[in-house]
Design a protein around this motif. Structure first.
Motif, PDB file in Angstrom:
ATOM      1  N   SER A  77       0.853  -1.187   0.000  1.00 16.49           N
ATOM      2  CA  SER A  77       0.000   0.000   0.000  1.00 16.49           C
ATOM      3  C   SER A  77       0.887   1.233   0.000  1.00 16.49           C
ATOM      4  N   ARG A  78       0.256   2.374  -0.130  1.00 21.71           N
ATOM      5  CA  ARG A  78       1.003   3.627  -0.167  1.00 21.71           C
ATOM      6  C   ARG A  78       0.194   4.719   0.516  1.00 21.71           C
ATOM      7  N   ASP A  79       0.891   5.626   1.243  1.00 23.16           N
ATOM      8  CA  ASP A  79       0.238   6.800   1.802  1.00 23.16           C
ATOM      9  C   ASP A  79       1.107   8.017   1.539  1.00 23.16           C
ATOM     10  N   SER A  80       0.795   9.119   2.180  1.00 23.48           N
ATOM     11  CA  SER A  80       1.502  10.374   1.903  1.00 23.48           C
ATOM     12  C   SER A  80       2.968  10.322   2.290  1.00 23.48           C
ATOM     13  N   ARG A  81       3.337   9.395   3.166  1.00 25.47           N
ATOM     14  CA  ARG A  81       4.721   9.340   3.623  1.00 25.47           C
ATOM     15  C   ARG A  81       5.576   8.399   2.779  1.00 25.47           C
ATOM     16  N   GLY A  82       4.980   7.344   2.222  1.00 25.09           N
ATOM     17  CA  GLY A  82       5.785   6.428   1.439  1.00 25.09           C
ATOM     18  C   GLY A  82       5.115   5.094   1.225  1.00 25.09           C
ATOM     19  N   GLU A  83       5.953   4.074   1.018  1.00 26.42           N
ATOM     20  CA  GLU A  83       5.494   2.726   0.679  1.00 26.42           C
ATOM     21  C   GLU A  83       5.351   1.861   1.929  1.00 26.42           C
ATOM     22  N   HIS A  84       4.377   0.928   1.873  1.00 26.01           N
ATOM     23  CA  HIS A  84       4.147   0.010   2.978  1.00 26.01           C
ATOM     24  C   HIS A  84       4.044  -1.417   2.437  1.00 26.01           C
ATOM     25  N   LEU A  85       4.492  -2.359   3.237  1.00 22.90           N
ATOM     26  CA  LEU A  85       4.403  -3.775   2.896  1.00 22.90           C
ATOM     27  C   LEU A  85       4.038  -4.553   4.149  1.00 22.90           C
ATOM     28  N   ASP A  86       3.074  -5.459   4.023  1.00 17.98           N
ATOM     29  CA  ASP A  86       2.737  -6.406   5.087  1.00 17.98           C
ATOM     30  C   ASP A  86       2.960  -7.814   4.563  1.00 17.98           C
ATOM     31  N   VAL A  87       3.803  -8.566   5.265  1.00 17.07           N
ATOM     32  CA  VAL A  87       4.053  -9.966   4.908  1.00 17.07           C
ATOM     33  C   VAL A  87       3.429 -10.827   5.992  1.00 17.07           C
ATOM     34  N   GLU A  88       2.481 -11.672   5.612  1.00 17.15           N
ATOM     35  CA  GLU A  88       1.798 -12.522   6.583  1.00 17.15           C
ATOM     36  C   GLU A  88       2.439 -13.903   6.612  1.00 17.15           C
ATOM     37  N   LEU A  89       2.751 -14.348   7.823  1.00 17.21           N
ATOM     38  CA  LEU A  89       3.371 -15.649   8.059  1.00 17.21           C
ATOM     39  C   LEU A  89       2.487 -16.427   9.026  1.00 17.21           C
ATOM     40  N   LEU A  94       0.985 -24.092  15.993  1.00 19.80           N
ATOM     41  CA  LEU A  94       0.635 -23.323  17.190  1.00 19.80           C
ATOM     42  C   LEU A  94      -0.579 -22.435  16.965  1.00 19.80           C
ATOM     43  N   GLY A  95      -1.000 -22.275  15.738  1.00 14.11           N
ATOM     44  CA  GLY A  95      -2.106 -21.372  15.474  1.00 14.11           C
ATOM     45  C   GLY A  95      -1.709 -19.920  15.585  1.00 14.11           C
ATOM     46  N   LEU A  96      -0.426 -19.629  15.352  1.00 13.55           N
ATOM     47  CA  LEU A  96       0.058 -18.251  15.382  1.00 13.55           C
ATOM     48  C   LEU A  96       0.123 -17.694  13.975  1.00 13.55           C
ATOM     49  N   THR A  97      -0.295 -16.454  13.809  1.00 16.59           N
ATOM     50  CA  THR A  97      -0.021 -15.722  12.585  1.00 16.59           C
ATOM     51  C   THR A  97       0.833 -14.511  12.939  1.00 16.59           C
ATOM     52  N   VAL A  98       1.711 -14.151  12.027  1.00 13.27           N
ATOM     53  CA  VAL A  98       2.607 -13.016  12.223  1.00 13.27           C
ATOM     54  C   VAL A  98       2.537 -12.144  10.977  1.00 13.27           C
ATOM     55  N   THR A  99       2.285 -10.873  11.170  1.00 15.61           N
ATOM     56  CA  THR A  99       2.335  -9.920  10.064  1.00 15.61           C
ATOM     57  C   THR A  99       3.524  -9.003  10.288  1.00 15.61           C
ATOM     58  N   VAL A 100       4.474  -9.043   9.363  1.00 18.65           N
ATOM     59  CA  VAL A 100       5.662  -8.199   9.446  1.00 18.65           C
ATOM     60  C   VAL A 100       5.392  -6.946   8.613  1.00 18.65           C
ATOM     61  N   HIS A 101       5.486  -5.776   9.266  1.00 23.88           N
ATOM     62  CA  HIS A 101       5.153  -4.494   8.642  1.00 23.88           C
ATOM     63  C   HIS A 101       6.436  -3.760   8.250  1.00 23.88           C
ATOM     64  N   TYR A 102       6.504  -3.322   7.003  1.00 25.41           N
ATOM     65  CA  TYR A 102       7.631  -2.519   6.522  1.00 25.41           C
ATOM     66  C   TYR A 102       7.105  -1.169   6.062  1.00 25.41           C
ATOM     67  N   GLU A 103       7.861  -0.122   6.368  1.00 23.88           N
ATOM     68  CA  GLU A 103       7.555   1.214   5.862  1.00 23.88           C
ATOM     69  C   GLU A 103       8.822   1.809   5.276  1.00 23.88           C
ATOM     70  N   LEU A 104       8.701   2.400   4.097  1.00 23.67           N
ATOM     71  CA  LEU A 104       9.846   2.994   3.402  1.00 23.67           C
ATOM     72  C   LEU A 104       9.459   4.402   2.972  1.00 23.67           C
ATOM     73  N   PRO A 105      10.016   5.437   3.621  1.00 22.39           N
ATOM     74  CA  PRO A 105       9.665   6.812   3.247  1.00 22.39           C
ATOM     75  C   PRO A 105      10.123   7.122   1.824  1.00 22.39           C
ATOM     76  N   ASP A 106       9.438   8.033   1.181  1.00 21.46           N
ATOM     77  CA  ASP A 106       9.814   8.445  -0.169  1.00 21.46           C
ATOM     78  C   ASP A 106      11.230   9.011  -0.189  1.00 21.46           C
ATOM     79  N   ASN A 107      12.006   8.566  -1.164  1.00 19.90           N
ATOM     80  CA  ASN A 107      13.352   9.097  -1.431  1.00 19.90           C
ATOM     81  C   ASN A 107      14.325   8.893  -0.275  1.00 19.90           C
ATOM     82  N   VAL A 108      14.036   7.961   0.620  1.00 17.35           N
ATOM     83  CA  VAL A 108      14.906   7.695   1.763  1.00 17.35           C
ATOM     84  C   VAL A 108      15.264   6.204   1.778  1.00 17.35           C
ATOM     85  N   PRO A 109      16.536   5.844   1.661  1.00 22.55           N
ATOM     86  CA  PRO A 109      16.911   4.428   1.614  1.00 22.55           C
ATOM     87  C   PRO A 109      17.075   3.801   2.997  1.00 22.55           C
ATOM     88  N   MET A 110      16.083   3.984   3.846  1.00 23.83           N
ATOM     89  CA  MET A 110      16.091   3.384   5.176  1.00 23.83           C
ATOM     90  C   MET A 110      14.666   2.966   5.494  1.00 23.83           C
TER      91      MET A 110
END
Length: 712
Positions: A77-89, A94-110
């Motif tokens: 997905s995308r919002d005003s700040r940058g790119e987003h990614l959710d990876v579901e595992l 155990l019946g556990l789910t894990v969603t790993v959230h990534y956010e990457l601001p525009d023009n920033v390599p961090m």
């Protein structure tokens, strides 16, 4: 194997998985770098009661649950700040789910990353020892980020090719960075003969809520041989743990918030309940300077947007080496006049303004102005500040209630930290638990009243005690209560900014005891130390931009009328390449000394203030050492480079300032401060071919400093 890529023009991550293997980051591309991670580590590692490691150790890595997690889906997905990614595992057993959230601001390599663990409540293995009879599971640690060191395209991974750059902190001694080769951290063990990875790691742990009280939640891994530099941080204002270690295939780094073994943290998840880790963030660059540029851009992109960030106002505070917590109308009015005549833009009244007892430390909490200190009311002083054209500021320590404060009895027990049925007390203070509505209402009412009734536009938020493990009241563990409080505190600060968009808030926690990004992203000003010896402070000031943007760095300058002219200027230069942060008895100084203060403020406003909010810090003599005889800090801006040099006990040194970004350019050096009669010229020789400036400190001894401007 299956893969997908995610990112933007500044940075791209490649994720790889298989039906029988966890999802892992297998490649990273940024700024001409193609980095591969052949040593694959699960995106998240989890310890839960009744589970463990697949190889016995005390690391954050190599957990049974981490190894069992499998790819389910991913969404972008995308919002005003940058790119987003959710990876579901999922760990189906155990019946556990894990969603790993990534956010990457525009023009920033961090990128920023966190993970949400959910007890889905329908395991296929009902007899798992990790599940209670009611289907609940108890988490003991969850990583926010984990990765192998990696290597650039065409080169193999080499754990010995790196050095770890980390920081020792201490009250009055912040920012002591040092580097250690990984070959010294991780001896060669011939572990490949056993068929197992090693079991140890270099773990760095913070307890309590002074998040930078001993160490920092930010460090770097730097490899000149591989041409790579990692910079990573945990974005949390309390308990955290990071570690680096050696595996047979490569080194690894792992970042986490509180853990059970280190912080008395455990979180019980009933079916349907979730837990989200504290955020972490990381960047890879070609070298140290690139990593610092990346994190500086990231800090500006991810912090709360405030007008004061881009044009940081000049501040006077009455505490350090001045009133020291004993303000009165008679003491303040001459300082206010002196500050206004010096060009100060914010005047902050520090501790004691609320105290009628003469003992301001244990009486904090009610936040009503003293009638003894201000016979005509504190409005007389605040009006004087505002009528002089300055913003009025007040000191608060919002998270504590003094044991002698009326609020210690009027607030409900649920508003305070408890352990084992007793209130937590530290140095005559109780600690407020901001999970509690009564505690938050008390602070909201306080801040709103001081703003609305008195016209306060600036607060200095202090925090001088730490609650150790935390609070077990209404929590699964003391660490769980502490994490809840710290998240509630951050949300409370965000609420202040929403209600009062022009408000400026300084973060001070016994000086620099809480300089993590969870704090600095929510405050415009960061106090860097309580150090009162002007000869020691330059080492702290020079290192400050490692943990914050330059425009946030409140390095104290407290010139004294007893100083000789060079010492006086040395003191002022300590604050020059940060947020101009002044104290001292201006009204007791000579005309020449007051003129020097005016010169420094005017030079700051003309040359530093317009560009500091977009500048990038660098260290032309390398990172400062606590006992270095000569130190330097530089700021790179679009049209100028600023460098402050401090020489302690000078004896005619000649030093070479490395300015690689100006290599090959015709450069005109200029001394910005101090200038004028009585200050010897420091000759500067520029070598365009090497990109180096040779500066000569005149012989004469003592403590001397100059700030230079280099324009191409």
């Amino acid at each position: 194997m299956q893969t997908f890529m995610w990112g933007n023009e500044a940075l791209t991550l490649t994720f790889t998985w298989a039906d029988d293997q966890p999802v892992a980051i297998s490649a990273l591309h940024t700024a001409g770098l193609d980095v591969h991670f052949d040593h694959r580590l699960s995106l998240v590692e989890i310890l839960a009661t009744g589970t463990g490691h697949w190889l016995a150790n005390d690391r954050l890595a190599h957990t049974d649950i981490g190894r069992a997690l499998r790819y389910v889906s991913h969404a972008t997905s995308r919002d005003s700040r940058g790119e987003h990614l959710d990876v579901e595992l999922a760990d189906a057993a155990l019946g556990l789910t894990v969603t790993v959230h990534y956010e990457l601001p525009d023009n920033v390599p961090m990128f920023q990353v966190s993970a949400t663990v959910t007890n889905a409540g329908h395991p296929t293995a009902e007899d798992s020892p990790a599940l209670a009879a009611d289907g609940s599971i108890v988490l003991e640690s969850v990583t926010s980020f984990i990765s192998a060191f990696g290597a650039p395209a065409g080169k193999p991974a080499d754990c010995d090719a790196w050095r770890l750059i980390e920081c020792d902190n201490e009250w009055l001694g912040e920012g002591r960075w040092h580097a250690t080769p990984t070959s010294e951290l991780f001896p060669r063990l011939a572990q490949q003969m056993t068929g197992h990875n090693p079991r140890g790691a270099h773990s760095v742990v913070n307890t309590g809520t002074w998040s930078t009280g001993r160490y920092t939640p930010l460090a770097l891994l730097d490899s000149r041989e591989l041409g790579l530099t990692w910079l990573f941080q945990i974005e949390h204002n309390a308990a955290w743990r990071w570690e680096v270690g050696r595996d047979t295939e490569d080194g690894y780094l792992a970042l986490a918030g509180p853990t059970n073994v280190n912080h008395d943290w455990a979180k019980r998840l009933a079916p349907g309940e979730s837990f989200t880790t504290v955020p972490a963030s990381a960047t890879l660059a070609a070298d140290f300077d690139g990593a610092i540029a990346n994190v500086t851009a990231y800090r500006r992109a991810m912090r709360i947007a405030k007008a004061d960030n881009k044009l940081p106002r000049v501040i006077f505070n009455d505490y350090m080496n001045t009133i020291n917590g004993d303000p009165t109308t008679d003491k303040l009015l001459p300082l206010i006049q002196g500050a206004a005549e010096s060009g100060i833009q914010i005047f902050c009244i520090d501790a004691g303004w609320y105290d009628d007892t003469g003992d301001w430390w244990p009486s904090v909490g009610e936040w009503l102005p003293s009638k003894k200190r201000f016979p005509n009311g504190i409005t007389e002083v605040i009006d004087a500040i505002r009528n002089a054209g300055m913003i009025a500021g007040l000191w608060l320590e919002p998270e504590v209630i003094g044991v002698k404060s009326p609020m210690a009895k009027s607030l409900p027990e649920s508003a305070f930290f408890h352990r084992y049925g007793h209130r937590v007390v530290e140095q005559e203070r109780y600690l407020l638990d901001l999970r509690d509505p009564a505690a938050r209402k008390h602070l909201d009412d306080t801040v709103d009243r001081l703003i609305n009734d008195y016209g306060v536009g600036y607060f200095k938020f202090d925090y001088n005690v730490s609650p150790d493990a935390g609070t077990d009241l209404n929590a699964d563990s003391a660490g769980d209560g502490l994490l809840g409080h710290n998240r509630a505190y951050s949300a409370w600060v965000e609420g202040l900014h929403r209600r009062h968009p022009d408000l400026i808030i300084e973060n001070c926690s016994s000086g620099g005891m809480r300089m993590d990004f969870a704090q600095t992203s929510r405050f415009q000003v960061q106090s860097t130390s309580d150090q009162q010896d002007f000869r020691l402070y330059p080492a702290i000031a020079a290192a400050a931009p490692m943990l914050m943007t330059p425009e946030q760095a409140g390095n104290w300058a407290y010139p004294n009328a007893k100083d000789n002219p060079e010492e006086f200027a040395f003191n002022l230069n300590t604050t020059f390449l940060g947020r101009f942060f002044l104290s001292g008895y201006i009204n007791r100084m000579s005309d020449a000394q007051r003129a020097l203060i005016v010169q420094s403020v005017e030079a700051y406003k003309a040359h530093v203030q317009p560009v500091i909010g977009s500048s990038v810090p660098f260290w032309p003599l390398g990172l400062p050492g606590w006992n270095d005889k000569v130190l330097a800090l530089g700021l790179k801006a679009a049209d100028r480079t600023l460098v402050t040099v401090w020489a302690r006990k000078s004896d005619g040194e000649e030093m070479t300032l490395v300015l690689p970004h100006l290599k090959g350019k015709a450069v005109t050096p200029q001394t910005l401060f101090p200038v004028g009669s009585g200050f010897a010229d420091w000759p500067v020789r520029w070598d365009a071919e090497t990109g180096e400036a040779t500066v000569t400190v005149p012989d004469g001894g003592g403590y001397v400093s100059r700030t230079f401007e280099f324009r191409a």
